[in-house]
Design an enzyme around this catalytic site. Sequence first.
Site, PDB file in Angstrom:
ATOM      1  CD  GLU A 250      -3.014  -1.181   2.185  1.00 46.81           C
ATOM      2  OE1 GLU A 250      -2.959  -0.325   3.085  1.00 46.81           O
ATOM      3  OE2 GLU A 250      -3.909  -2.062   2.128  1.00 46.81           O
TER       4      GLU A 250
ATOM      5  CD  GLU B 275      -3.278  -6.218   3.125  1.00 45.95           C
ATOM      6  OE1 GLU B 275      -4.255  -5.539   3.547  1.00 45.95           O
ATOM      7  OE2 GLU B 275      -2.102  -5.940   3.369  1.00 45.95           O
TER       8      GLU B 275
END
Length: 572
Positions: free
Chosen positions: A186, A305
């Site tokens: 991220e 994820e």
Amino acid sequence: MHRSPLRKVRRRTGPRLAGFASLLLAITGMLLPATAHATAGAPAAAGPMRFLAAMQPGWGLSNTFDAIPDPTSWGNPPVTKALIDQVRSDGFHSIRIPVTWGGHEGAAPSYTIDPAFMNQVKQAVDWSLSDGLYVVLDVHHDSWQWISNMAGDPTGVLARFDATWTQIADTFKAESDKLVFESVNEPQFTNTTDTQAEALLDQLNTAFSHLIRATGSTNTHRYLLLPTLGDTPTKPLMDSLLNTIETLHDPDVIASFHYYGYWPFAVNIAGATTFDTTAQQDMTTDYQLAHDEFITKGIPVCACEVGLLGYDYTKPGVIERGETLKYFEALGDESRSTGIPTDYWDSYINRATLQPRDPDLFAQIQSSWRASSGTASSDMVFLPQASPIAAHSLTLNLNGDTFTGLTQGDVRLAQGRDYTVSGDQLTLTASLLTRLAGNGPTGPNATLQAHFSHGLPWQISVIVSSQPTLAAATGSTSSFAVPTRFNGDILSTMQAQYADGSNAGPANWTSYLEYSTAFAADYANGNTTLTSAFFDSLTDGAKVTLTFHFWSGATATYYVTKNGTAVTGTTS
């Protein structure tokens, strides 16, 4: 995480063609060589697509090596081989091991990683590989700890990034090619525009790719996982990552994005309490976008994820039970139909017992890897305690399946007498409901199972309830609860408005506030708690009208007024 605006929706009716089955069929036919990516519209390359299919499904060893400051700091015990064995036994084929390295590094310029910590990570990797699992190893919360400063200190951040990955690459360069390196989790960059941030990520991903390849051994052809900015699945960000990958001319690269649901539904805000067509389409759009952007060009892509943002075993009730099951059933369907492996961010396995924290939810997740399951418009039927019982209808969501019958445990119920089916409408007769719950106490009285041609049966709870009642109370902004007699009902959401009709609360763009952040039901103690964050956002001295909405359709009104740190609650 704010999800994208509402999109045009379409109903999910069953599996689509471009899934794992079609990928596996494709790689047995005429294919492009594994050394070059296919062009748009051409068949996918054999090597990357075979590798991609073999990774499904995946599990994340979360809140462990990524925890700060140490692997047990966030409540999980040390990793054991028994845990890895259980993951494999549960049917997972890959494991993602997030690692936050920064707190275990020495000073510049070498940034030497603590050998003991490196050995712990390597042991987990080796256990996983020895079990036949594919492994993804990353640089995790470093993304916001120091990598995010790249715009202000490009030389320093790149030097540390190179030093970190050089040590990781050297340690693992002889490992099986089932080990995948993920550049950064991220990625985000402070004090930048989107365009500037995309350029920084391109620089980071490019440096990562060249660095790993230069370390030799298996790293010359090891698969490398590259994320979009923030691992966010939007077309502009995927376009940017695609440009990076095509510029690298490296066939052994996997694209990455994360998915935690349509944001209002995923956290229960703005009245989005159900996995409706808008929430369904948000998921379908993002998965299909990733498929079209990468897989059609022969580039693997992983949803590395996934989860449901508001779901947490420590906070039950944020997302209603049946809606949670529908969401995870749909995740499996999207993964199968698009051919995108799904890596579940773990909150499902109890690390102490190695058993599922929620066996029914975990069973739904496992079932979704193989086939779609039918569901219904609700998993609850509410019956009024003091009124005659009438027939009740539910809409069946067949998801490509066929309804095959209704049972109560081992007892098969009779169509016509106990229930009727007309199209997608399942109607429970008044006589059945009276027999199950007539004169019953408030709360669940019986559970039925709707069966379908594939997947798991849909559980339907028959609940007796009466109007919830509230009572006056006093307290403080840091500790306030509304005395609540739920009377068998279940809290769905809460509205907050000032006398002039304007919205009150932390998210004042909507009158429907976020479950858990602003309020929560405490069934055990007969309270509805209001949080300090809710009161901190209120105008001092202004009366606020709260409307509590329950899953039976009942509502209850309450009024709160904050004066300094004191709070008064009344029913009128």
